[in-house]
Scaffold this motif. Structure first.
Motif, PDB file in Angstrom:
ATOM      1  N   PRO A  69      78.142 107.943 129.149  1.00  0.00           N
ATOM      2  CA  PRO A  69      76.987 107.088 128.532  1.00  0.00           C
ATOM      3  C   PRO A  69      77.552 106.032 127.546  1.00  0.00           C
ATOM      4  CG  PRO A  69      76.252 109.253 128.138  1.00  0.00           C
ATOM      5  CD  PRO A  69      77.791 109.273 128.699  1.00  0.00           C
ATOM      6  N   GLU A  70      78.696 106.034 127.062  1.00  0.00           N
ATOM      7  CA  GLU A  70      79.198 104.915 126.216  1.00  0.00           C
ATOM      8  C   GLU A  70      79.786 103.646 127.155  1.00  0.00           C
ATOM      9  OE1 GLU A  70      80.358 108.128 126.056  1.00  0.00           O
ATOM     10  OE2 GLU A  70      80.338 108.615 123.885  1.00  0.00           O
ATOM     11  N   LEU A  71      80.368 103.951 128.325  1.00  0.00           N
ATOM     12  CA  LEU A  71      80.868 103.206 129.360  1.00  0.00           C
ATOM     13  C   LEU A  71      79.825 102.425 129.863  1.00  0.00           C
ATOM     14  CD1 LEU A  71      83.846 105.006 130.643  1.00  0.00           C
ATOM     15  CD2 LEU A  71      83.942 103.052 129.385  1.00  0.00           C
ATOM     16  N   ARG A  72      78.517 103.311 130.211  1.00  0.00           N
ATOM     17  CA  ARG A  72      77.618 102.566 130.899  1.00  0.00           C
ATOM     18  C   ARG A  72      76.686 101.517 130.049  1.00  0.00           C
ATOM     19  NH1 ARG A  72      76.463 107.892 132.735  1.00  0.00           N
ATOM     20  NH2 ARG A  72      74.841 108.115 131.267  1.00  0.00           N
ATOM     21  N   ALA A  73      76.764 101.870 128.539  1.00  0.00           N
ATOM     22  CA  ALA A  73      76.324 101.139 127.414  1.00  0.00           C
ATOM     23  C   ALA A  73      77.321  99.798 127.513  1.00  0.00           C
ATOM     24  CB  ALA A  73      76.239 101.824 126.195  1.00  0.00           C
ATOM     25  N   ARG A  74      78.562 100.028 127.573  1.00  0.00           N
ATOM     26  CA  ARG A  74      79.354  98.895 127.277  1.00  0.00           C
ATOM     27  C   ARG A  74      79.111  97.736 128.578  1.00  0.00           C
ATOM     28  NH1 ARG A  74      85.405  99.327 129.234  1.00  0.00           N
ATOM     29  NH2 ARG A  74      84.114  99.460 131.271  1.00  0.00           N
ATOM     30  N   ASP A  75      78.903  98.605 129.875  1.00  0.00           N
ATOM     31  CA  ASP A  75      78.473  97.639 130.741  1.00  0.00           C
ATOM     32  C   ASP A  75      77.330  96.823 130.787  1.00  0.00           C
ATOM     33  OD1 ASP A  75      80.813  98.589 132.196  1.00  0.00           O
ATOM     34  OD2 ASP A  75      79.490  99.873 133.431  1.00  0.00           O
ATOM     35  N   LEU A  76      76.323  97.350 130.141  1.00  0.00           N
ATOM     36  CA  LEU A  76      75.144  96.860 130.015  1.00  0.00           C
ATOM     37  C   LEU A  76      74.916  95.765 129.057  1.00  0.00           C
ATOM     38  CD1 LEU A  76      72.286  99.551 129.926  1.00  0.00           C
ATOM     39  CD2 LEU A  76      72.329  97.503 131.741  1.00  0.00           C
ATOM     40  N   ALA A 102      73.501 105.915 123.389  1.00  0.00           N
ATOM     41  CA  ALA A 102      74.658 105.331 123.202  1.00  0.00           C
ATOM     42  C   ALA A 102      74.589 103.942 122.942  1.00  0.00           C
ATOM     43  CB  ALA A 102      75.682 105.525 124.455  1.00  0.00           C
ATOM     44  N   LEU A 103      73.902 103.131 123.565  1.00  0.00           N
ATOM     45  CA  LEU A 103      73.796 101.797 123.129  1.00  0.00           C
ATOM     46  C   LEU A 103      73.456 101.417 121.910  1.00  0.00           C
ATOM     47  CD1 LEU A 103      72.709  99.039 125.894  1.00  0.00           C
ATOM     48  CD2 LEU A 103      72.400  98.585 123.266  1.00  0.00           C
ATOM     49  N   VAL A 104      72.385 101.948 121.569  1.00  0.00           N
ATOM     50  CA  VAL A 104      71.988 101.889 120.431  1.00  0.00           C
ATOM     51  C   VAL A 104      72.458 102.174 119.034  1.00  0.00           C
ATOM     52  CG1 VAL A 104      69.578 102.394 118.364  1.00  0.00           C
ATOM     53  CG2 VAL A 104      69.227 102.049 120.806  1.00  0.00           C
ATOM     54  N   ALA A 105      73.231 103.284 119.204  1.00  0.00           N
ATOM     55  CA  ALA A 105      74.448 103.839 118.121  1.00  0.00           C
ATOM     56  C   ALA A 105      75.623 102.800 118.046  1.00  0.00           C
ATOM     57  CB  ALA A 105      74.850 105.070 118.615  1.00  0.00           C
ATOM     58  N   GLU A 106      75.970 102.307 119.461  1.00  0.00           N
ATOM     59  CA  GLU A 106      77.380 101.582 119.510  1.00  0.00           C
ATOM     60  C   GLU A 106      77.074 100.076 118.908  1.00  0.00           C
ATOM     61  OE1 GLU A 106      80.320 102.880 119.202  1.00  0.00           O
ATOM     62  OE2 GLU A 106      79.510 104.974 119.409  1.00  0.00           O
ATOM     63  N   TYR A 107      76.019  99.570 119.497  1.00  0.00           N
ATOM     64  CA  TYR A 107      75.704  98.107 119.255  1.00  0.00           C
ATOM     65  C   TYR A 107      74.278  97.762 118.433  1.00  0.00           C
ATOM     66  CZ  TYR A 107      79.194  98.237 123.071  1.00  0.00           C
ATOM     67  OH  TYR A 107      80.233  98.345 123.866  1.00  0.00           O
ATOM     68  N   LYS A 204      73.357 107.246 113.203  1.00  0.00           N
ATOM     69  CA  LYS A 204      73.192 106.065 113.507  1.00  0.00           C
ATOM     70  C   LYS A 204      72.058 105.608 113.853  1.00  0.00           C
ATOM     71  CE  LYS A 204      78.025 104.968 114.370  1.00  0.00           C
ATOM     72  NZ  LYS A 204      79.163 104.381 115.298  1.00  0.00           N
ATOM     73  N   LEU A 205      71.464 106.637 114.800  1.00  0.00           N
ATOM     74  CA  LEU A 205      70.000 106.383 115.319  1.00  0.00           C
ATOM     75  C   LEU A 205      69.060 106.537 114.338  1.00  0.00           C
ATOM     76  CD1 LEU A 205      70.467 108.675 118.524  1.00  0.00           C
ATOM     77  CD2 LEU A 205      70.814 106.092 118.321  1.00  0.00           C
ATOM     78  N   THR A 206      69.076 107.220 113.187  1.00  0.00           N
ATOM     79  CA  THR A 206      67.926 107.310 112.328  1.00  0.00           C
ATOM     80  C   THR A 206      68.103 105.981 111.189  1.00  0.00           C
ATOM     81  OG1 THR A 206      69.278 109.133 111.072  1.00  0.00           O
ATOM     82  CG2 THR A 206      67.398 109.809 112.423  1.00  0.00           C
ATOM     83  N   ASN A 207      69.378 105.486 111.297  1.00  0.00           N
ATOM     84  CA  ASN A 207      69.544 104.489 110.258  1.00  0.00           C
ATOM     85  C   ASN A 207      69.881 102.994 111.061  1.00  0.00           C
ATOM     86  OD1 ASN A 207      69.872 105.449 107.375  1.00  0.00           O
ATOM     87  ND2 ASN A 207      70.717 107.063 108.872  1.00  0.00           N
ATOM     88  N   THR A 208      68.805 102.730 111.927  1.00  0.00           N
ATOM     89  CA  THR A 208      68.852 101.472 112.795  1.00  0.00           C
ATOM     90  C   THR A 208      67.739 100.625 112.742  1.00  0.00           C
ATOM     91  OG1 THR A 208      69.241 100.879 114.916  1.00  0.00           O
ATOM     92  CG2 THR A 208      68.186 102.929 114.599  1.00  0.00           C
ATOM     93  N   SER A 209      67.583  99.431 112.911  1.00  0.00           N
ATOM     94  CA  SER A 209      66.526  98.719 113.108  1.00  0.00           C
ATOM     95  C   SER A 209      65.789  98.805 114.426  1.00  0.00           C
ATOM     96  CB  SER A 209      67.032  97.161 113.032  1.00  0.00           C
ATOM     97  OG  SER A 209      67.633  96.850 114.158  1.00  0.00           O
ATOM     98  N   THR A 210      66.215  99.522 115.282  1.00  0.00           N
ATOM     99  CA  THR A 210      65.641 100.015 116.806  1.00  0.00           C
ATOM    100  C   THR A 210      64.645 100.857 116.587  1.00  0.00           C
ATOM    101  OG1 THR A 210      67.819  99.314 117.811  1.00  0.00           O
ATOM    102  CG2 THR A 210      66.227 100.678 118.856  1.00  0.00           C
ATOM    103  N   ARG A 211      63.651 100.808 117.145  1.00  0.00           N
ATOM    104  CA  ARG A 211      62.582 101.846 117.143  1.00  0.00           C
ATOM    105  C   ARG A 211      62.927 102.577 118.396  1.00  0.00           C
ATOM    106  NH1 ARG A 211      56.911 100.530 119.699  1.00  0.00           N
ATOM    107  NH2 ARG A 211      55.605 102.355 119.208  1.00  0.00           N
ATOM    108  N   ILE A 212      62.883 103.751 118.132  1.00  0.00           N
ATOM    109  CA  ILE A 212      63.089 104.748 119.232  1.00  0.00           C
ATOM    110  C   ILE A 212      62.105 105.718 119.635  1.00  0.00           C
ATOM    111  CG2 ILE A 212      64.926 106.524 120.145  1.00  0.00           C
ATOM    112  CD1 ILE A 212      67.086 105.446 117.848  1.00  0.00           C
ATOM    113  N   VAL A 213      61.842 105.657 120.886  1.00  0.00           N
ATOM    114  CA  VAL A 213      60.632 106.448 121.409  1.00  0.00           C
ATOM    115  C   VAL A 213      61.071 107.285 122.269  1.00  0.00           C
ATOM    116  CG1 VAL A 213      58.466 106.480 122.670  1.00  0.00           C
ATOM    117  CG2 VAL A 213      58.889 104.733 120.835  1.00  0.00           C
TER     118      VAL A 213
END
Length: 272
Positions: A69-76, A102-107, A204-213
């Protein structure tokens, strides 16, 4: 339809439509599998689909290079940077949903809304140790008996085949292509274990500006991804959101599925 050169290979992607940027991502599903869904959304969004690393047209310089997941997120993120897209919405299905988490957490700050549709996060289940054994058995089946047997074992484990005593389906005339065999090898050797054992970074996922559904198929009650989706939603202290069909509802009902995505993305975040 084009490719982005990466340090360790290339990433194939397609762009269609106009409007806010929406990334659609799967693993191991490719851009081709999402084409009808992307077409149904292209009137309202600039839709970006892709082949995940090591799959189909997204070849790696080293075929045995790792994935996850982390590498796929990096690619995106590299792709979105290349397209000069700062923020975007994302629909991730199955392994692509794990990529999205993974993308939301890392970026942080890159994703506006993530729809994580049925992420197969088996480590979140109370019987995670048993699922690890099941996963290893599927991989062993691939090495000892081939892709057909491994996909059969995978379908049984995931819940797509509910009656072990049912007669097997009639043999198919379809002979896997060289690319299909390579994609199966990539999935069983490099993606399956890394995806199902991924542990989401809840803090990280619960302290982000991203809305996660967390999306959940209305007909997925018999699948293990029903359990994992509910578990992930509980960690986020949010309800799941229903989508047409089962784990791959977008294949059979792309127009209806697109409408469900659209309704999530246009909803007022303050209300959801």
């Amino acid at each position: 339809m084009t490719t982005l050169e990466l340090p360790d290979g290339r990433l194939y992607y397609e762009v269609r439509g106009a409007g806010p940027h929406l990334v659609i991502s799967g693993s191991p599903m490719t851009a081709a599998a999402f084409a009808p869904l992307a077409d149904a959304l292209a009137a309202d969004f600039t839709v970006i689909t892709h082949d995940p690393r090591g799959i189909s047209n997204s070849a790696l310089n080293d075929p045995e290079a790792p994935s996850g997941p982390e590498l796929r997120a990096r690619d995106l993120v590299a792709l979105l940077d290349e397209l000069d897209v700062d923020t975007f919405d994302m629909f991730g299905s199955s392994g692509g949903a794990v990529t999205g988490l993974a993308l939301v957490a890392e970026y942080p700050g890159r994703v506006r809304t993530l729809i994580a549709h049925e992420p197969p996060l088996l480590e979140l289940l109370p019987d995670a140790a048993e699922w690890r054994v099941t996963t290893e058995n599927i991989i062993t089946t691939f090495h000892e008996h081939g892709a057909g047997a491994a996909w059969g074992a995978f379908m049984v484990a995931a819940g797509f085949v509910q009656d072990d005593d049912a007669p097997p389906p009639p043999p198919s005339d379809h002979q896997p292509t060289e690319q299909e065999n390579a994609d199966s090898a990539r999935f069983f050797d490099h993606d399956l274990r890394a995806t199902t054992r991924y542990l989401p970074q809840v803090a990280k996922l619960t302290n982000t500006s991203t809305r996660i559904v967390i999306g959940l198929g209305e007909e997925s009650g018999h699948l293990n991804t029903h359990q994992t989706s509910v578990a992930m939603a509980e960690l986020l202290a949010e309800p799941t959101v229903g989508f047409p069909g089962d784990h791959a509802g977008f294949l059979g009902q792309p127009v209806e599925f697109a409408a469900a995505i659209r309704s999530v993305l246009v909803a007022d975040p303050a209300v959801n």
